[in-house]
Design a protein around this motif. Structure first.
Motif, PDB file in Angstrom:
ATOM      1  N   ASN A  33      15.381  -4.579  -2.958  1.00 34.84           N
ATOM      2  CA  ASN A  33      16.417  -3.545  -3.062  1.00 34.84           C
ATOM      3  C   ASN A  33      15.829  -2.153  -2.864  1.00 34.84           C
ATOM      4  N   TYR A  34      14.666  -1.912  -3.472  1.00 36.48           N
ATOM      5  CA  TYR A  34      14.030  -0.587  -3.356  1.00 36.48           C
ATOM      6  C   TYR A  34      13.662  -0.286  -1.910  1.00 36.48           C
ATOM      7  N   THR A  35      13.264  -1.299  -1.152  1.00 36.31           N
ATOM      8  CA  THR A  35      12.803  -1.106   0.232  1.00 36.31           C
ATOM      9  C   THR A  35      13.896  -1.352   1.260  1.00 36.31           C
ATOM     10  N   GLU A  36      15.167  -1.269   0.845  1.00 37.38           N
ATOM     11  CA  GLU A  36      16.289  -1.432   1.771  1.00 37.38           C
ATOM     12  C   GLU A  36      16.271  -2.790   2.463  1.00 37.38           C
ATOM     13  N   LYS A  66       0.826  -1.210   0.000  1.00 32.06           N
ATOM     14  CA  LYS A  66       0.000   0.000   0.000  1.00 32.06           C
ATOM     15  C   LYS A  66       0.861   1.261   0.000  1.00 32.06           C
ATOM     16  N   SER A  67       1.916   1.251   0.810  1.00 33.94           N
ATOM     17  CA  SER A  67       2.758   2.445   0.907  1.00 33.94           C
ATOM     18  C   SER A  67       3.613   2.654  -0.337  1.00 33.94           C
ATOM     19  N   LEU A  68       3.820   1.589  -1.117  1.00 30.80           N
ATOM     20  CA  LEU A  68       4.468   1.770  -2.417  1.00 30.80           C
ATOM     21  C   LEU A  68       3.492   2.420  -3.384  1.00 30.80           C
ATOM     22  N   LEU A  69       2.246   1.929  -3.378  1.00 32.87           N
ATOM     23  CA  LEU A  69       1.240   2.433  -4.322  1.00 32.87           C
ATOM     24  C   LEU A  69       0.871   3.890  -4.062  1.00 32.87           C
ATOM     25  N   ASN A  70       0.798   4.274  -2.785  1.00 38.48           N
ATOM     26  CA  ASN A  70       0.390   5.670  -2.504  1.00 38.48           C
ATOM     27  C   ASN A  70       1.578   6.600  -2.271  1.00 38.48           C
ATOM     28  N   GLY A  71       2.798   6.082  -2.370  1.00 38.07           N
ATOM     29  CA  GLY A  71       3.988   6.918  -2.295  1.00 38.07           C
ATOM     30  C   GLY A  71       4.464   7.267  -0.902  1.00 38.07           C
ATOM     31  N   THR A  72       3.780   6.793   0.148  1.00 38.36           N
ATOM     32  CA  THR A  72       4.170   7.191   1.496  1.00 38.36           C
ATOM     33  C   THR A  72       5.500   6.568   1.929  1.00 38.36           C
ATOM     34  N   TYR A  73       5.796   5.363   1.424  1.00 36.49           N
ATOM     35  CA  TYR A  73       7.089   4.760   1.780  1.00 36.49           C
ATOM     36  C   TYR A  73       8.233   5.623   1.247  1.00 36.49           C
ATOM     37  N   ALA A  74       8.186   5.947  -0.042  1.00 33.29           N
ATOM     38  CA  ALA A  74       9.243   6.767  -0.629  1.00 33.29           C
ATOM     39  C   ALA A  74       9.266   8.154  -0.008  1.00 33.29           C
ATOM     40  N   GLY A  75       8.075   8.701   0.303  1.00 33.22           N
ATOM     41  CA  GLY A  75       8.000  10.041   0.864  1.00 33.22           C
ATOM     42  C   GLY A  75       8.729  10.193   2.178  1.00 33.22           C
ATOM     43  N   ALA A  76       8.808   9.102   2.955  1.00 26.73           N
ATOM     44  CA  ALA A  76       9.480   9.162   4.253  1.00 26.73           C
ATOM     45  C   ALA A  76      10.983   9.361   4.118  1.00 26.73           C
ATOM     46  N   PHE A  77      11.523   9.173   2.908  1.00 27.29           N
ATOM     47  CA  PHE A  77      12.960   9.318   2.684  1.00 27.29           C
ATOM     48  C   PHE A  77      13.322  10.724   2.193  1.00 27.29           C
ATOM     49  N   GLY A 137      12.830  12.644  -0.463  1.00 19.96           N
ATOM     50  CA  GLY A 137      13.382  12.869  -1.787  1.00 19.96           C
ATOM     51  C   GLY A 137      14.506  11.944  -2.193  1.00 19.96           C
ATOM     52  N   LEU A 138      14.947  11.074  -1.294  1.00 19.65           N
ATOM     53  CA  LEU A 138      16.046  10.166  -1.614  1.00 19.65           C
ATOM     54  C   LEU A 138      15.589   8.960  -2.429  1.00 19.65           C
ATOM     55  N   LYS A 139      14.291   8.722  -2.453  1.00 17.41           N
ATOM     56  CA  LYS A 139      13.754   7.615  -3.247  1.00 17.41           C
ATOM     57  C   LYS A 139      12.762   8.154  -4.271  1.00 17.41           C
ATOM     58  N   ASN A 140      12.758   7.534  -5.427  1.00 22.20           N
ATOM     59  CA  ASN A 140      11.863   7.937  -6.507  1.00 22.20           C
ATOM     60  C   ASN A 140      10.461   7.376  -6.240  1.00 22.20           C
ATOM     61  N   VAL A 141       9.501   8.280  -6.049  1.00 24.45           N
ATOM     62  CA  VAL A 141       8.137   7.869  -5.721  1.00 24.45           C
ATOM     63  C   VAL A 141       7.524   7.055  -6.850  1.00 24.45           C
ATOM     64  N   GLU A 142       7.719   7.504  -8.089  1.00 21.75           N
ATOM     65  CA  GLU A 142       7.116   6.821  -9.227  1.00 21.75           C
ATOM     66  C   GLU A 142       7.633   5.395  -9.385  1.00 21.75           C
ATOM     67  N   SER A 143       8.878   5.175  -9.039  1.00 23.01           N
ATOM     68  CA  SER A 143       9.427   3.814  -9.105  1.00 23.01           C
ATOM     69  C   SER A 143       8.697   2.898  -8.136  1.00 23.01           C
ATOM     70  N   GLY A 144       8.417   3.416  -6.934  1.00 21.85           N
ATOM     71  CA  GLY A 144       7.682   2.627  -5.954  1.00 21.85           C
ATOM     72  C   GLY A 144       6.269   2.327  -6.403  1.00 21.85           C
ATOM     73  N   VAL A 145       5.607   3.324  -6.986  1.00 17.90           N
ATOM     74  CA  VAL A 145       4.237   3.131  -7.487  1.00 17.90           C
ATOM     75  C   VAL A 145       4.220   2.075  -8.588  1.00 17.90           C
ATOM     76  N   LYS A 146       5.192   2.141  -9.476  1.00 18.06           N
ATOM     77  CA  LYS A 146       5.280   1.160 -10.567  1.00 18.06           C
ATOM     78  C   LYS A 146       5.478  -0.246 -10.020  1.00 18.06           C
ATOM     79  N   ILE A 147       6.360  -0.379  -9.034  1.00 14.43           N
ATOM     80  CA  ILE A 147       6.585  -1.692  -8.414  1.00 14.43           C
ATOM     81  C   ILE A 147       5.300  -2.204  -7.774  1.00 14.43           C
ATOM     82  N   GLY A 148       4.608  -1.334  -7.058  1.00 12.96           N
ATOM     83  CA  GLY A 148       3.357  -1.730  -6.406  1.00 12.96           C
ATOM     84  C   GLY A 148       2.308  -2.197  -7.390  1.00 12.96           C
ATOM     85  N   LYS A 149       2.194  -1.504  -8.521  1.00 17.43           N
ATOM     86  CA  LYS A 149       1.208  -1.892  -9.543  1.00 17.43           C
ATOM     87  C   LYS A 149       1.556  -3.228 -10.174  1.00 17.43           C
ATOM     88  N   LEU A 150       2.837  -3.486 -10.368  1.00 18.30           N
ATOM     89  CA  LEU A 150       3.239  -4.787 -10.900  1.00 18.30           C
ATOM     90  C   LEU A 150       2.833  -5.906  -9.948  1.00 18.30           C
TER      91      LEU A 150
END
Length: 293
Positions: free
Chosen positions: A138-141, A16-27, A29-42
């Motif tokens: 890798n994306y989620t450390e 869920k946090s990949l799809l809505n960008g909150t996981y990346a947002g906690a970093f 700007g160090l993580k690309n939000v769109e990359s997380g959303v794409k992973i979540g949709k896959l």
């Protein structure tokens, strides 16, 4: 025996946090939000396809049950090798006849879960799955692999003798301790998530509960009844207020998962030793705790 009761989303896995960008947002700007959303949709696409094609989800989506064994009394043991699931007329009302049809599907789902995705997917899909898992980890450390390792360590050693307990699922008591999943999501997608995120060898299909209709407290009551005994201890690990309140009602320790990068109550970070500390607060120290100190 320790019974670890885990939430799924934003605890053992991240979706869920990949799809809505909150996981990346906690970093910050160090993580690309769109990359997380794409992973979540896959992940969403793969999970839904497997649910529908192999686990009857299109047929039983509106008949969600809290756990697979709940309809066992309606299963007459019919040989299902030539059974036509698309033509048996499953529908409303959910009477004894339709409960039997649901029980048949639950039996097949359990069998497929125990065999694993490698017996279901072709090699191309297996390769895609493995690549997506590694990409997500890798994306989620290393959140996924760290959570999986924690489950393995919590389970402890394999055992030859089953514990004597009031449970119809003693066959699942393969390890020293027990991992149970209680998720607010529907049962079938949650089982498929366990398979995709490689949790199935640590969480048996009979230890997966959906609290969607009944609530977490009711699931906790069922779990306490299953694993009753003089030396059984329980601990709940999750990220939401519902499991926190339910754990408090049961007087069980609760560990709040916090996905912030600086938190120790996340993955990687949280360890079985941390969890044993919460057990000791409620139940008192054990010999295991003394050895560590």
């Amino acid at each position: 025996m320790k019974v670890y009761i885990w939430d799924m989303d934003e605890t053992l896995i991240l979706l869920k946090s990949l799809l809505n960008g909150t996981y990346a947002g906690a970093f910050n700007g160090l993580k690309n939000v769109e990359s997380g959303v794409k992973i979540g949709k896959l992940w969403e696409n793969h999970i839904l396809q497997v649910c529908d094609r192999h686990f009857f989800y299109e047929q039983i989506e509106n008949f969600n049950q809290p756990y697979l064994d709940v309809l066992n009394e309606y299963d007459d043991g019919l040989d299902l090798s030539d059974y036509n699931f698309s033509q048996d007329g499953l529908g409303v009302p959910v009477d004894a006849l339709n409960k039997r049809k649901l029980a048949y599907r639950h039996r097949v789902i359990a069998e497929k879960y125990r065999k694993g995705l490698y017996t279901i997917l072709n090699q191309d899909l297996i390769n895609l799955w493995n690549s997506l898992y590694d990409l997500t980890d890798n994306y989620t450390e290393k959140w996924l692999s760290a959570a999986r390792a924690c489950l393995e360590q919590c389970a402890g050693q394999r055992r030859d003798m089953m514990l004597s307990m009031n449970s119809n699922n003693a066959r699942d008591a393969e390890f020293e301790h027990v991992n149970v999943l209680v998720t607010s999501g529907p049962l079938v997608p949650s089982l498929v998530k366990c398979l995709f995120f490689r949790l199935d060898h640590m969480i048996t299909c009979t230890n997966v509960y959906s609290s969607l209709e009944v609530g977490k407290l009711q699931c906790f009551l069922w779990i306490k009844e299953r694993f009753t005994g003089p030396n059984v201890q329980f601990c709940v690990i999750g990220d939401s207020w519902e499991e926190c309140e339910a754990a408090q009602s049961m007087r069980w320790p609760f560990v709040q998962i916090d996905p912030q990068p600086s938190s120790v109550h996340r993955f990687p970070g949280l360890t079985p030793r941390d969890l044993r500390h919460y057990f000791s607060i409620v139940y008192g120290p054990t010999d295991e705790d003394s050895e560590e100190n």
